[in-house]
Design a protein around this motif. Structure first.
Motif, mmCIF file in Angstrom:
data_model
loop_
_atom_site.group_PDB
_atom_site.id
_atom_site.type_symbol
_atom_site.label_atom_id
_atom_site.label_comp_id
_atom_site.label_asym_id
_atom_site.label_seq_id
_atom_site.Cartn_x
_atom_site.Cartn_y
_atom_site.Cartn_z
ATOM 1 N N GLY A 516 0.836 -1.197 0.000
ATOM 2 C CA GLY A 516 0.000 0.000 0.000
ATOM 3 C C GLY A 516 0.868 1.243 0.000
ATOM 4 N N SER A 517 0.244 2.358 0.264
ATOM 5 C CA SER A 517 0.997 3.615 0.321
ATOM 6 C C SER A 517 0.235 4.608 1.187
ATOM 7 N N PRO A 570 -5.217 -1.530 -8.581
ATOM 8 C CA PRO A 570 -5.293 -0.430 -7.608
ATOM 9 C C PRO A 570 -4.518 -0.782 -6.346
ATOM 10 N N LEU A 571 -4.000 0.249 -5.695
ATOM 11 C CA LEU A 571 -3.210 0.070 -4.478
ATOM 12 C C LEU A 571 -3.925 0.772 -3.332
ATOM 13 N N LYS A 572 -4.005 0.121 -2.158
ATOM 14 C CA LYS A 572 -4.676 0.736 -1.012
ATOM 15 C C LYS A 572 -3.839 1.914 -0.510
ATOM 16 N N VAL A 573 -4.478 3.046 -0.375
ATOM 17 C CA VAL A 573 -3.795 4.283 0.021
ATOM 18 C C VAL A 573 -4.383 4.767 1.346
ATOM 19 N N GLU A 603 -11.317 -1.346 -0.195
ATOM 20 C CA GLU A 603 -10.182 -2.072 -0.784
ATOM 21 C C GLU A 603 -9.125 -1.121 -1.348
ATOM 22 N N THR A 604 -9.468 0.167 -1.499
ATOM 23 C CA THR A 604 -8.504 1.115 -2.081
ATOM 24 C C THR A 604 -8.178 2.291 -1.163
ATOM 25 N N VAL A 605 -8.935 2.474 -0.076
ATOM 26 C CA VAL A 605 -8.704 3.620 0.811
ATOM 27 C C VAL A 605 -8.768 3.160 2.265
ATOM 28 N N LEU A 631 -18.123 0.346 7.820
ATOM 29 C CA LEU A 631 -18.249 0.272 6.358
ATOM 30 C C LEU A 631 -17.073 -0.474 5.728
ATOM 31 N N GLY A 632 -16.136 -0.960 6.549
ATOM 32 C CA GLY A 632 -15.022 -1.745 6.043
ATOM 33 C C GLY A 632 -13.732 -0.979 5.856
ATOM 34 N N PHE A 633 -13.703 0.335 6.113
ATOM 35 C CA PHE A 633 -12.487 1.121 5.953
ATOM 36 C C PHE A 633 -11.515 0.814 7.093
ATOM 37 N N GLU A 634 -10.252 0.567 6.736
ATOM 38 C CA GLU A 634 -9.246 0.320 7.764
ATOM 39 C C GLU A 634 -8.905 1.619 8.492
#
Length: 744
Positions: A516-517, A570-573, A603-605, A631-634
């Motif tokens: 990720g980044s 896509p990369l998780k940012v 999956e992307t944020v 909502l699933g956001f880390e």
């Protein structure tokens, strides 16, 4: 040709610039316009002893239309004009009627007289010209002339009465508006008498406005304003005022609300619902007309409303200037004192802020009421030392403010009051304080600037450590000005979207894979980079952090599009959220909506929050984080170990992991080993079953130690600094070419 001269009598005169305006109060002015002197003499003879509505007639004679118009302009209170139609020209009189009405003279009644009725038929003249009567000179007997004049004068009297009432009512409205604007009882009292005299158009021989707090007797009221022979009575009790009708005043103490008019005296007494009393007493040199009486009644009603409003405002002001919990002067009172000091142009002054140290601990350990006893004790000792010439107020939860407009109070005296313990609830308590002082000449300075300088000085001293005293230095103001300039420039940069965003990769320490980044904000101003450590806190204080977050989302969306164009997934940012934003549910709702519109799911944020935000089980910030996690956001806890209550955060919040601050990573080395904070943080993450990211890794040694401690992920210059999207995509492609795995 020499014209014969008519003798001038008490009721008749030729128009001249020496016209005495004072006659208007005792007679009706009649303007006689005719080129025939015999007509003038006959008119003078016919009306010499006539009185209409109790007033004599004053005849003013002119011989041409031009003279008539000139005199009317100089003498606007003409009541009736006896006008000949045929003079210099056959229609001179009719032309004059048109000019008189065209110039706005609507009050004057005009009676036409003619020796040639056939030249100007009565029906057409009455229809086409604004005149009030029309007579042939042959038909106009003395009786008919007096009758016609009486009718005309009655009309003028009625018009003037209406006009006077309207003017008076306009003055009532204007006076009421003026009194409503006054926020001070003293200024209100001064204005009442002036406004009343102006409305009635009388010259007051004397007048009093007295006020007080519902005394048992009117004589106990205090005179706040006086005019005429009572001008020197200001400050006296009403009982001490001489040459006043005390019998009339006592009659106003019987519950009457309407004004009392007795000859040339006016009395108005009013009680407000707030417990205040007002008494107006005015002596003038006229007898009031019926219209004047009406105006007094209307004004008195408005005056009572004004006074009720002002009394209520003063009562609210008294509440507004006192701390309701401890009874001390508050911030509003302090602001007012500063304003008085600057307006009075003091040559020197001292303004100080005194912050009680360990105040929060006192409140937690012993309760808020106990601390309020402490700050009251400090206030009382400070007031005793400073004396009556120095103002002290509570200007913050734990802070007192001091204003000495003379500039002679010794600051060391403030410090000295803390040398001995304070007696609080029968026990001695040692209290410490930090003090910020501004001294100098306040002339030409704004009170807000002085107060801001004092607070800034206090803040600078507190940053050096608790306790001690600091005096304001110009460099401190430069720092403030620099901060303000930065806010303005940053606001423009955000608005114009001149901020740039870079991406720093996160690496799996076990595999070397890019997992990720983190997106980071960068700002260039005048071609020079501004440190994020400087402008990010400024952005948060200025309320710009939310806008920057949404621009971060735009940058993440654009990066994913670029990755798709080169065939990369896509990369998780991770996006940083400011403490003040994460505690705002409206912001979080907008953030979720923006993610949906950008097609950026969990999956992307992901989001990183710092420990500078306090979280509680029932706090709104906690609810906001929980909503994002649901909502699933880390959610990652950033800068772990540098804030407060870290373990409590981990217990309350649904975090995916922690990011160990780079200040704990930079000291790692093989010959030194791991420091306790890094090792403890790694163990906490392992125990709680969450992940850990080591920030700021710059060497292979640091990487190896972190991996040995069980830390899963890393960021740092060893892998890559934050780079712009195009370079970041190229960097990812090269990492893939070197065989790095994308698997966790």
């Amino acid at each position: 040709m020499i014209e014969p001269v008519m003798p001038e009598t008490s009721s008749s005169r030729i128009a001249s610039s020496a016209y005495d305006a004072r006659q208007g109060d005792t007679s009706w002015r009649i303007l006689v316009v005719d080129d025939d002197r015999d007509v003038h003499e006959a008119t003078d003879f016919a009306l010499g002893r006539v009185k209409i509505l109790g007033r004599s007639l004053e005849l003013i004679h002119v011989f041409s239309a031009e003279e008539a118009l000139k005199l009317l302009r100089e003498t606007p209170d003409i009541a009736v004009i006896l006008l000949d139609i045929v003079m210099e020209r056959p229609d001179s009189g009719l032309r004059l009627v048109e000019e008189i009405r065209a110039e706005g003279y609507r009050e004057q009644r005009i009676i036409l007289r003619t020796g040639y009725p056939g030249d100007a038929p009565e029906k057409e003249v009455i229809r086409d010209y604004e005149v009030d009567d029309y007579w042939s000179k042959d038909e106009l007997t003395r009786t008919r002339l007096v009758t016609s004049l009486t009718t005309a004068i009655r009309a003028v009297d009625y018009v003037r009465a209406l006009k006077g009432t309207r003017t008076g009512l306009e003055l009532v409205i204007e006076g009421t508006q003026y009194l409503y604007q006054n926020k001070s009882i003293d200024i209100f009292a001064e204005g009442v008498l002036t406004q009343l005299a102006a409305i009635l158009r009388v010259s007051p021989q004397g007048g009093i406005c007295a006020l007080g707090n519902l005394p048992a007797r009117e004589d106990d009221l205090v005179v706040l304003s006086g005019v005429g022979r009572f001008a020197s009575c200001v400050g006296k009790n009403l009982s001490e005022v001489e040459d006043i009708d005390h019998h009339l005043i006592s009659s106003g103490n019987k519950g009457r609300t309407a004004p009392i008019i007795s000859g040339n005296k006016i009395l108005f007494s009013h009680r407000s619902d707030t417990g205040r009393r007002m008494l107006i007493y005015l002596v003038h040199d006229h007898v009031l007309s019926p219209e004047g009486t009406v105006l007094v009644e209307v004004f008195a009603t408005n005056l009572g409303i004004c006074f009720d409003n002002l009394a209520l405002m003063n009562e609210l002001a008294e509440l507004a200037f006192v701390d309701q919990r401890v009874g001390l002067p508050n911030q509003n009172a302090f602001d007012r004192e500063l304003m008085h000091m600057t307006r009075n142009g003091s040559d020197a002054a001292i303004v100080a802020m005194i912050a009680i140290e360990d105040a929060a601990q006192f409140c937690v350990a012993f309760g808020v009421n106990y601390f309020e006893r402490i700050i009251t004790a400090v206030y009382e000792r400070l007031r005793a030392v400073a004396g009556d010439g120095v103002f002290v107020a509570r200007v913050g939860e734990y802070t007192l403010g001091l204003v000495d407009s003379t500039g002679t109070f010794e600051v060391s005296a403030i410090e000295a009051i803390f040398d001995d313990p304070f007696d609080v609830v029968g026990s001695p308590v040692v209290v410490r304080a930090t003090i910020g002082v501004v001294r100098g000449n306040p002339q030409g300075r704004r009170s807000s600037d002085i107060q801001r300088a004092a607070r800034l000085t206090l803040l600078k001293q507190k940053q050096r450590g608790p306790g001690g005293t600091a005096e304001f230095e110009p460099s401190m103001a430069d720092e403030v000005q620099g901060s303000l300039r930065m806010v303005g420039a940053l606001r423009e940069a955000v608005r114009d979207r001149r901020l740039t965003f870079v991406f720093q990769p996160k690496i799996c320490l076990n595999t070397g894979a890019v997992i990720g980044s983190e997106v980071l904000c960068r700002w260039m101003e005048d071609g020079k980079p501004i440190s994020p450590g400087r402008f990010i806190p400024v952005a948060e204080r200025a309320g710009l952090s939310g806008a920057i977050t949404f621009q971060c989302l735009d940058a993440v969306r654009n990066l994913n599009e670029m990755l798709g164009h080169v065939g990369l997934p896509p990369l998780k940012v991770a996006i940083n959220l400011a403490a003040n934003d994460i505690g705002n549910m409206d912001f979080v709702d907008q953030l979720i909506e923006a993610c949906n519109s950008h097609h950026l799911g969990p999956e992307t944020v992901g989001f990183e929050i710092t420990e500078t935000q306090r979280f509680t089980n029932d706090g709104e910030a906690t609810a906001c984080v929980q909503k994002l996690a649901a909502l699933g956001f880390e959610i990652w806890l950033d800068d772990f170990g540098t804030g407060y209550s870290s373990l409590n955060h981990l217990n309350i919040l649904p975090v995916r992991g922690i990011k160990i601050d780079k200040s704990f990573i930079s000291g790692l080395a093989i010959d030194v080993g791991a420091n306790q904070v890094t090792e403890t943080a790694a163990k906490i993450a392992e125990t709680l079953g969450i992940s850990a990211v080591a920030e700021g890794i710059e060497t292979i040694e640091q990487q190896r130690i972190c991996k040995d401690l069980g830390i899963q992920f890393a960021q740092g210059f060893l892998y890559s600094p934050g780079i712009v999207p195009e370079e970041f995509v190229d960097w990812l492609k090269s990492r893939d070419c070197d065989g790095w795995s994308d698997d966790d």
